[in-house]
Design a protein around this motif. Sequence first.
Motif, mmCIF file in Angstrom:
data_model
loop_
_atom_site.group_PDB
_atom_site.id
_atom_site.type_symbol
_atom_site.label_atom_id
_atom_site.label_comp_id
_atom_site.label_asym_id
_atom_site.label_seq_id
_atom_site.Cartn_x
_atom_site.Cartn_y
_atom_site.Cartn_z
ATOM 1 N N ALA A 1 25.580 39.559 32.210
ATOM 2 C CA ALA A 1 25.115 39.950 33.544
ATOM 3 C C ALA A 1 26.301 40.253 34.454
ATOM 4 N N VAL A 2 27.343 39.434 34.403
ATOM 5 C CA VAL A 2 28.544 39.687 35.204
ATOM 6 C C VAL A 2 29.195 40.994 34.771
ATOM 7 N N PHE A 3 29.280 41.205 33.472
ATOM 8 C CA PHE A 3 29.874 42.437 32.950
ATOM 9 C C PHE A 3 29.064 43.655 33.390
ATOM 10 N N GLN B 1 39.629 47.336 32.653
ATOM 11 C CA GLN B 1 38.856 46.858 31.510
ATOM 12 C C GLN B 1 39.215 45.416 31.184
ATOM 13 N N ARG B 2 40.476 45.081 31.278
ATOM 14 C CA ARG B 2 40.896 43.709 30.998
ATOM 15 C C ARG B 2 40.334 42.744 32.031
ATOM 16 N N ARG B 3 40.354 43.142 33.309
ATOM 17 C CA ARG B 3 39.806 42.279 34.359
ATOM 18 C C ARG B 3 38.312 42.065 34.147
ATOM 19 N N ASP B 4 37.581 43.137 33.792
ATOM 20 C CA ASP B 4 36.147 42.998 33.529
ATOM 21 C C ASP B 4 35.891 42.058 32.352
ATOM 22 N N ALA B 5 36.676 42.201 31.291
ATOM 23 C CA ALA B 5 36.506 41.339 30.120
ATOM 24 C C ALA B 5 36.840 39.887 30.456
ATOM 25 N N LEU B 6 37.916 39.689 31.221
ATOM 26 C CA LEU B 6 38.278 38.319 31.601
ATOM 27 C C LEU B 6 37.222 37.691 32.502
ATOM 28 N N SER B 7 36.640 38.475 33.396
ATOM 29 C CA SER B 7 35.566 37.955 34.252
ATOM 30 C C SER B 7 34.362 37.542 33.415
#
Length: 133
Positions: A124-126, A76-82
Amino acid sequence: MRDRRRRRVRRAAAIIVAATVSMIALPFLAGVADGFLGRPHRVSVPATEVVATTITFAIVVLGAGIWGWREADEVQRRDALSMWATIGVVGFIGHPLAEQMERAMDSGSLADALWWVSLAAGLAVFAWRKARG
């Protein structure tokens, strides 16, 4: 898993209560103060009350984000940072380009619209990362 779900529900309930209280408490207290001070009913809300309520609500939202961040796992943190990185890169690179295009085309407000474009790119990335699994 059950404990994590309970914590998430409790956190969501606390955030909803805190957000509601932050939006209602200051205007309510101002009304009570006006009643005790004998002031007549005001037609408009003073700007200080609006700013104070907005700042209080922003503090609640920021606190909720930090609280949620500590409960999140690595994925979840990686997705949020991306997502946030995409928003930042689009804004950082796109803003000078939008300003140059405004000058060249003699139009206005392209840089303002870029904020919405950067948010859309981040979402869109998320969404892409969530769809891919």
